[in-house]
Design a protein around this motif. Structure first.
Motif, PDB file in Angstrom:
ATOM      1  N   GLY A  86      -8.042  40.747   3.268  1.00 35.64           N
ATOM      2  CA  GLY A  86      -7.807  42.058   3.026  1.00 35.64           C
ATOM      3  C   GLY A  86      -8.242  42.324   1.651  1.00 35.64           C
ATOM      4  O   GLY A  86      -9.078  43.379   1.224  1.00 35.64           O
ATOM      5  N   PHE A  87      -7.839  41.513   0.711  1.00 33.43           N
ATOM      6  CA  PHE A  87      -8.233  41.937  -0.828  1.00 33.43           C
ATOM      7  C   PHE A  87      -9.683  41.544  -0.907  1.00 33.43           C
ATOM      8  O   PHE A  87     -10.398  42.261  -1.629  1.00 33.43           O
ATOM      9  N   SER A  88     -10.168  40.612  -0.210  1.00 32.36           N
ATOM     10  CA  SER A  88     -11.606  40.163  -0.402  1.00 32.36           C
ATOM     11  C   SER A  88     -12.365  41.349   0.093  1.00 32.36           C
ATOM     12  O   SER A  88     -13.442  41.877  -0.480  1.00 32.36           O
ATOM     13  N   ILE A  89     -12.123  42.088   1.435  1.00 30.95           N
ATOM     14  CA  ILE A  89     -12.877  42.969   1.706  1.00 30.95           C
ATOM     15  C   ILE A  89     -12.675  44.347   0.923  1.00 30.95           C
ATOM     16  O   ILE A  89     -13.683  45.064   0.741  1.00 30.95           O
ATOM     17  N   LEU A  90     -11.496  44.661   0.351  1.00 31.08           N
ATOM     18  CA  LEU A  90     -11.309  45.590  -0.585  1.00 31.08           C
ATOM     19  C   LEU A  90     -12.253  45.440  -1.838  1.00 31.08           C
ATOM     20  O   LEU A  90     -12.787  46.716  -2.296  1.00 31.08           O
ATOM     21  N   PHE A 139     -20.596  41.798 -10.155  1.00 30.59           N
ATOM     22  CA  PHE A 139     -19.556  40.994 -10.333  1.00 30.59           C
ATOM     23  C   PHE A 139     -18.345  40.743  -9.311  1.00 30.59           C
ATOM     24  O   PHE A 139     -18.175  39.841  -8.799  1.00 30.59           O
ATOM     25  N   VAL A 140     -18.112  42.096  -8.920  1.00 27.55           N
ATOM     26  CA  VAL A 140     -16.927  42.074  -8.173  1.00 27.55           C
ATOM     27  C   VAL A 140     -17.391  41.851  -6.690  1.00 27.55           C
ATOM     28  O   VAL A 140     -16.848  41.270  -6.074  1.00 27.55           O
ATOM     29  N   ILE A 141     -18.567  42.252  -6.371  1.00 23.69           N
ATOM     30  CA  ILE A 141     -19.152  41.975  -5.190  1.00 23.69           C
ATOM     31  C   ILE A 141     -19.323  40.503  -4.922  1.00 23.69           C
ATOM     32  O   ILE A 141     -19.018  39.861  -3.859  1.00 23.69           O
ATOM     33  N   ILE A 142     -19.743  39.773  -5.881  1.00 22.13           N
ATOM     34  CA  ILE A 142     -19.858  38.291  -6.020  1.00 22.13           C
ATOM     35  C   ILE A 142     -18.791  37.732  -5.715  1.00 22.13           C
ATOM     36  O   ILE A 142     -18.334  36.651  -4.810  1.00 22.13           O
ATOM     37  N   LEU A 143     -17.724  38.084  -6.554  1.00 26.63           N
ATOM     38  CA  LEU A 143     -16.460  37.519  -6.727  1.00 26.63           C
ATOM     39  C   LEU A 143     -15.653  37.608  -5.026  1.00 26.63           C
ATOM     40  O   LEU A 143     -14.860  36.761  -4.655  1.00 26.63           O
ATOM     41  N   ALA A 144     -15.852  38.717  -4.546  1.00 31.31           N
ATOM     42  CA  ALA A 144     -15.578  39.284  -3.214  1.00 31.31           C
ATOM     43  C   ALA A 144     -15.894  37.979  -2.145  1.00 31.31           C
ATOM     44  O   ALA A 144     -14.930  37.617  -1.142  1.00 31.31           O
ATOM     45  N   PHE A 145     -17.220  37.828  -2.199  1.00 26.56           N
ATOM     46  CA  PHE A 145     -17.584  36.769  -1.229  1.00 26.56           C
ATOM     47  C   PHE A 145     -17.108  35.206  -1.498  1.00 26.56           C
ATOM     48  O   PHE A 145     -17.015  34.564  -0.753  1.00 26.56           O
TER      49      PHE A 145
END
Length: 260
Positions: free
Chosen positions: A100-104, A243-249
């Motif tokens: 859920g946190f990754s999707i957020l 940066f956030v998008i890369i970290l999410a993946f």
């Protein structure tokens, strides 16, 4: 190292008015090796203290960017959400929280990229107050936004600045810098509700590490606020968004055990 990590977190909060907890959780999980439930609880302390420090710094400046009455009303709407989110967090398995946190994080990155649509908005001519919320529909959006942000604060340990800032700009016609400054006080109050719910027996907080990281966050926040007043918010936010998008993946792949 905790203090250095805190400086990075505070710097992010000061520059963007959002995103501090988005990097706090990965730092607590992967660098300090906390479990998910402790990380989400400890994040509340770090982000809350860092945000409060930033809000105070804005308050002490010549121009008053923080609108504290609006901050208090907005955060009151999040009290029930924060307690409910903390309770749900204690019941949900760690991997579900991480997915859920990754999707957020992915959603946050995309939303922050879209902020360019209103980030260069001109200063408002009239005073900013609760009277700017006109009509039942606008009030409903305001209250639901507060509740939803409180819910995420309790469940994920995030401050919710990525939603607070656009809410203030689009519903209350805030200038961008006023929205960033005011969001810091709202984040601090939301984190307080989440901390109180943890201290009441729902979830856990690593107090010692939280204090060290928070000290660094205060320093980073002070630096971030100074820089934020002198540069265009859009440029910094755009870089952080990618940066956030890369970290999410990365987090999603790591939770799936695709990488270690």
């Amino acid at each position: 190292m905790e203090i250095i990590y805190g400086i990075i977190i505070g710097l992010t909060l000061g520059l963007t008015g959002a995103g501090g907890s988005i990097i706090t959780i990965p730092i607590l999980l992967y660098l300090l090796k906390m479990n998910v439930h402790s990380a989400t609880g400890t994040s509340l302390v770090v982000v809350g203290i860092g945000s409060l420090a930033g809000a105070i710094q804005y308050m002490l400046g010549k121009q008053k960017y923080v609108h504290w009455k609006i901050s208090i009303v907005f955060s009151i709407a999040g009290i029930f959400g924060a307690f409910l989110g903390s309770y749900i967090n204690s019941l949900v398995p760690s991997k579900i929280i991480l997915y859920g946190f990754s999707i957020l994080m992915l959603i946050i990155g995309v939303l922050m990229l879209k902020q360019k649509e209103y980030q260069n908005k001109k200063e408002t001519q009239g005073p900013i107050n609760l009277k700017n919320i006109k009509g039942a529909k606008a009030w409903l959006k305001f209250v639901l936004s507060g509740f939803s942000i409180g819910l995420m604060t309790g469940f994920f340990g995030v401050g919710g600045g990525f939603l607070i800032v656009p809410t203030l700009v689009l519903i209350l016609d805030f200038p961008m810098k006023d929205a960033i400054a005011t969001s810091l006080l709202v984040i601090a109050l939301n984190c307080l509700w989440g901390i109180l719910s943890r201290l009441s027996g729902v979830g856990s907080i690593e107090i010692v590490q939280a204090i060290y990281i928070s000290l660094g966050a205060i320093v980073g926040m002070a630096i971030g606020v100074i820089i934020a007043k002198k540069v265009k918010a859009g440029f910094l936010t755009r870089i952080f968004s990618y940066f956030v998008i890369i970290l999410a993946f990365y987090m999603f792949a790591r939770t799936l055990d695709l990488i270690h």
